[in-house]
Structures are given as C-alpha cells and as structure tokens.
Design a protein around this motif. Sequence first.
Motif, short mmCIF file in Angstrom:
data_model
loop_
_atom_site.label_atom_id
_atom_site.label_comp_id
_atom_site.label_asym_id
_atom_site.label_seq_id
_atom_site.Cartn_x
_atom_site.Cartn_y
_atom_site.Cartn_z
N VAL A 251 37.55 35.87 50.99
CA VAL A 251 37.26 36.85 49.93
C VAL A 251 36.51 36.31 48.61
CG1 VAL A 251 39.18 38.24 51.00
CG2 VAL A 251 39.41 36.58 48.91
N PRO A 252 35.55 37.34 48.35
CA PRO A 252 34.93 36.90 47.02
C PRO A 252 35.69 36.12 46.01
CG PRO A 252 34.18 38.79 47.92
CD PRO A 252 35.36 38.66 48.74
N THR A 253 37.04 36.61 45.64
CA THR A 253 37.61 35.94 44.55
C THR A 253 37.71 34.26 45.00
OG1 THR A 253 39.60 36.36 45.62
CG2 THR A 253 38.78 37.88 43.56
N MET A 254 38.01 34.35 46.07
CA MET A 254 38.42 32.72 46.63
C MET A 254 36.79 31.67 46.45
SD MET A 254 40.55 33.28 50.02
CE MET A 254 42.22 33.82 49.83
N HIS A 255 35.85 32.68 46.97
CA HIS A 255 34.60 31.71 46.83
C HIS A 255 34.24 31.54 45.46
CE1 HIS A 255 33.55 32.24 51.04
NE2 HIS A 255 33.55 33.50 50.94
N LEU A 480 39.66 38.67 30.26
CA LEU A 480 40.89 38.43 30.90
C LEU A 480 40.80 36.85 31.37
CD1 LEU A 480 41.97 41.61 33.10
CD2 LEU A 480 42.62 40.89 30.55
N ASP A 481 41.94 36.25 31.23
CA ASP A 481 41.93 34.79 31.95
C ASP A 481 41.66 34.86 33.67
OD1 ASP A 481 41.99 33.32 29.64
OD2 ASP A 481 44.17 33.49 29.71
N GLU A 482 42.42 35.89 33.96
CA GLU A 482 42.42 36.32 35.44
C GLU A 482 42.53 37.68 35.72
OE1 GLU A 482 44.78 34.71 39.44
OE2 GLU A 482 45.58 34.23 37.53
N ILE A 483 41.81 38.23 36.72
CA ILE A 483 42.01 39.62 37.17
C ILE A 483 42.75 39.69 38.22
CG2 ILE A 483 40.50 41.57 37.99
CD1 ILE A 483 38.13 40.40 37.07
N PRO A 484 43.68 40.92 38.11
CA PRO A 484 45.09 41.02 38.89
C PRO A 484 44.37 41.13 40.41
CG PRO A 484 45.37 42.24 36.86
CD PRO A 484 43.97 41.94 36.78
N LYS A 485 45.17 40.43 41.40
CA LYS A 485 44.72 40.62 42.70
C LYS A 485 45.93 41.11 43.59
CE LYS A 485 41.76 36.30 42.14
NZ LYS A 485 42.35 35.86 40.81
N GLY A 486 45.37 41.51 44.74
CA GLY A 486 46.66 41.77 45.56
C GLY A 486 46.94 40.71 46.56
N ALA A 487 47.79 40.77 47.57
CA ALA A 487 48.33 39.58 48.25
C ALA A 487 47.19 38.99 49.03
CB ALA A 487 49.40 39.97 49.15
N THR A 488 46.20 39.56 49.33
CA THR A 488 45.07 39.15 50.42
C THR A 488 44.03 38.48 49.55
OG1 THR A 488 43.99 41.21 50.64
CG2 THR A 488 45.88 40.44 51.98
N GLY A 489 44.09 38.29 48.27
CA GLY A 489 43.00 37.96 47.19
C GLY A 489 42.00 39.14 46.80
N LYS A 490 42.32 40.38 47.19
CA LYS A 490 41.32 41.38 46.68
C LYS A 490 41.59 41.57 45.24
CE LYS A 490 40.30 43.83 50.81
NZ LYS A 490 40.59 45.25 51.51
N LEU A 491 40.51 41.76 44.58
CA LEU A 491 40.75 42.50 43.13
C LEU A 491 41.03 43.83 43.15
CD1 LEU A 491 37.38 41.00 41.39
CD2 LEU A 491 39.80 39.99 41.45
N MET A 492 42.18 44.06 42.16
CA MET A 492 42.93 45.28 42.20
C MET A 492 42.15 46.40 41.14
SD MET A 492 45.07 44.80 44.53
CE MET A 492 46.70 45.97 44.29
#
Length: 504
Positions: A251-255, A480-492
């Motif tokens: 997913v894009p957050t991982m990339h 933010l230091d990090e945008i909240p993500k769901g269990a699969t790495g998607k931004l919430m």
Amino acid sequence: MSATRTLETLLGRGAPGAPAIRAPGRPPLTHAALRTLAAETVAALNARGIGRGDRVAIVLPNGPEMAAAFLCLAAGASTAPLNPAYRSEDFSFYLQDLRPKALVVQRGVETPARAVAEGLGIPVLELVPGAAAGSFTLEGGPAGTPARPGMAQEEEEALVLHTSGTTARPKIVPLSQRNIAASAAHIGATLELSADDACLNIMPLFHIHGLIAAVLSSVAAGGAVCCTPGFDALRFYRLIEEERPSWYTAVPTMHQAILGRAERNAEIIARVPLRFIRSSSASMPGPVMEQMEAVFGCPLVESYGMTEAAHQMASNPLRGTRKPGAVGLPAGPEVGIMDEDGGLLPRGEVGEVVIRGPNVTAGYEANPEANAKAFSDGWFRTGDQGMLDADGYLQLTGRLKEIINRGGEKVSPLEVDGVLSAHEGVAQALCFAIPHGKLGEEVGAAVVLREGAELTERELRDFAALHLAEFKVPRKVVFLDEIPKGATGKLMRIGLAEKLGLSL
C-alpha cells in the motif's frame, strides 16, 4: 478461464521441483509439495467433518504457514482469515457472524481467539509447522463425516472476508473459487508473471491484497512468494538483499516508508534490481510514484482493487503509459461510470465507478438491503467516484462517502492529497473533512514532513493555493509525526478530525 477456476487447478501450475513458498532461513516448499499438502489438508478436514462450502476461520501470524494454510484449506473448504491482533471482543463478533465449523490456530502461539472459539463451541485445530517454509499438519478436533467431501468446485465459496466499515456493521463478502481464480489470472496477465518471478510479501495475509496479489497470483503463475512476518521498514532492504525477489506489492504508506530509507540503501537497490513494484489498496500520490520509479529504476504499477472484486479491477500497464494519479486501465472486469439513476456515462463524465466480471462477488451474505444498493442492472457499485479519461484510464476522485461537502461545494480529498504531496518538503499528506458550524464541512489536511524539512502551515496553504481553487485549499493543516493507519496500512481519512479533536 476453464483451467483456472479453482484453487486445485491453480496449485497444479508450477514445475514440481520449483519453489512455491519461501521464507527467510528455511528450505522452500516446492510446487509438488504444495499440491501434496493441499490434498492432505483437504483429507484432514474431511476426516473432521469439514467439506466444501464449510467455513474454517484462520488466526495465524503472517508468514509462510499462513500463506500455505490459505491455499490448502481453500482447496476444499471456505477460508475466513482474521486479523491476529484482534481482541477477544472482536473475535467474539467475527466468529459468531461467520459461524465457522472450526478455527485454525498455530501451536505455541497465544491468541484470545482460542478461548473465544472454545466458549462458542467451535472446534480448534492446531497447525503444527514443518521444516520447509509453509509445510504443516493439522491436529485436534473431533472426527466427522462431511456432507460434501473432496476438492471444491468453481462456484463454491473459497474465501470470506468482512468489509472494513467505518461505523456501520461490516458486511460479509463471500468469494467463490471462480472469483479468486479469475482475479489471480488477471493480476498475472497484467504483471506478466512467470515461473521466474518471486514476490516479497510484506502485506498482512488476513487482507485480500496480500492473499490474492502476492500469494495466489505468484503460485498460479508457477512462481514463488517469499513470506515475511509482516512489514518492517528497518528490515525491508535486508530482506531484498537476502531473498532477491523480482517484485513486491504494498500500500502507498509502505512504499513511502521504503522510499524514506532508500538513500541509505542505494547500494542494495543497485545490487538487487526489481523487475517492477506494484501499489494498490489506496491511491498513490503521483509525485511518490515518480520518485519510486526514479529511485528503483523500474516501473511502479499502480492498481485499483477492493474486496468485493477479489482484489484487482484496474491497473496501469507494466509496459506503455503509466499515468501518475490514475489507477489505470480496466484489468480484468468491465469498468464503467454510472450516474445516480443507473445510467452509464461517457468518457470524461464524473460518476460512480461500477464493475462486472468473473472476479466480482455475487453479493453480500444475508444482506438484501445492501445488495439492492450495491447492484444495478448487473453492475456492482463500488462506492468510489471517478471518471474514464479520453484514453480509457480510470481517474478516481474519492470515496463517495469521503467527498467533502463545503457548503455545497464538493472537494475531492485525493486531488488535495496530490497537490500537497507535490511539495518537496512533504513526505505524506491526507486531506479530510473537519466539521464546520455554518458550512457543514471544511477542508483539513494532516501532513508528515520529510526528514530535515521545515514548513509552516501558511507556507503550505500558499503552495496549495497556486494549484487549487480557493475553496479546496485546506483551512487547517496539522503536522504529525505519523498519520493514523488501519490494520492493513491504509491511512484513516474518515473520523480523523474527531481523532485529532478538530472542529471549525
């Protein structure tokens, strides 16, 4: 498609002695061994009274056993993978909702699912790993006689997942053998997968992306999937060097996390060239796609997928034009754009993205109201808004429920994401709705800056104003230091304003 419609036929594709499932530090499981394991697993299920159409819940850590368990259990039953990080109350909900005939857990791995299943009277089967990556035996559970023994047929259920609902009760999505086999074939064709390919899987294997795009498409093409414990940006490059895969999907957050560590791992990138990189499950900002291609020296193929389509619906081509900001050409099912009255729109018109094809679910389970809304004249309504451009590429403008309604003016969060991501100081950006007393909703943005970058809210808003209409410029930017993500790495995106305590 006649030879690719069940798990059993897909598991017969690779050369017998070639690796099918790999894992760091372990001997691989060959295609021949995987076929044998599937037959033995189906026999073991049948001996416990579990057959075709019966559901088996799976709660296993990410890794080769999870990949093999999905493939082998689904060859003769219906699999229901669940997030191993769930709490007891989550497992209670999902197990009661799914009504499985058994739960599979790994021996020696603690999980609250075990006690929940026992409390519900669901037999617990223990998976005992073998020496080779992914090899296992099943132990425990009462003996029985199944109503429908043997290998599953193409219209029988292979995989069942819940939609990731935000507030409403999640819906059950049943996917047939035909659905997942078709999707694996579509992905293999899009990526030109062959027996020479090996995918490094960093996606969670309770999610459609990892299960179909990484695991099933690789095995169906006669290639291999290298299974990791999950995504770890600190270990990623070491795994690339050790396992030498030809591609990975994420997913894009991982990339973006991988891109953030690319400079210090330039030697590994040069030593282990990838054939391509795949991105799916959320929109990839155009600037990030271009940076990834420049850094890795290979195509980044953005695809568009969802659970109800057994994953892939559209994809940028591996060869030819890849359009940053577009999710590509139809890549399996038919894709159309529909208006609110159910009419199909011409290219260039914005409406709801609809699909139909062999990979699309026949409908949600026991939910006639949802099915009435989701299906129109044979088309499945995705809930995404977009358009097909003059070249037939699909451009998404956002989830219909995520479109920001600013006093009647509609704002596409994806458009704002793309503009903010183009700033050289921005590593990640996510536009979201902020409740507003008079306008209903106002535009907000959460931003993570690149390492060493300095940027004020005013500077970023001024930059956005150069590229966006005034009403689309975020009124509030939160760093933010990090945008909240769901269990699969998607931004919430939905509910982010509430999580951050914002209102205007």
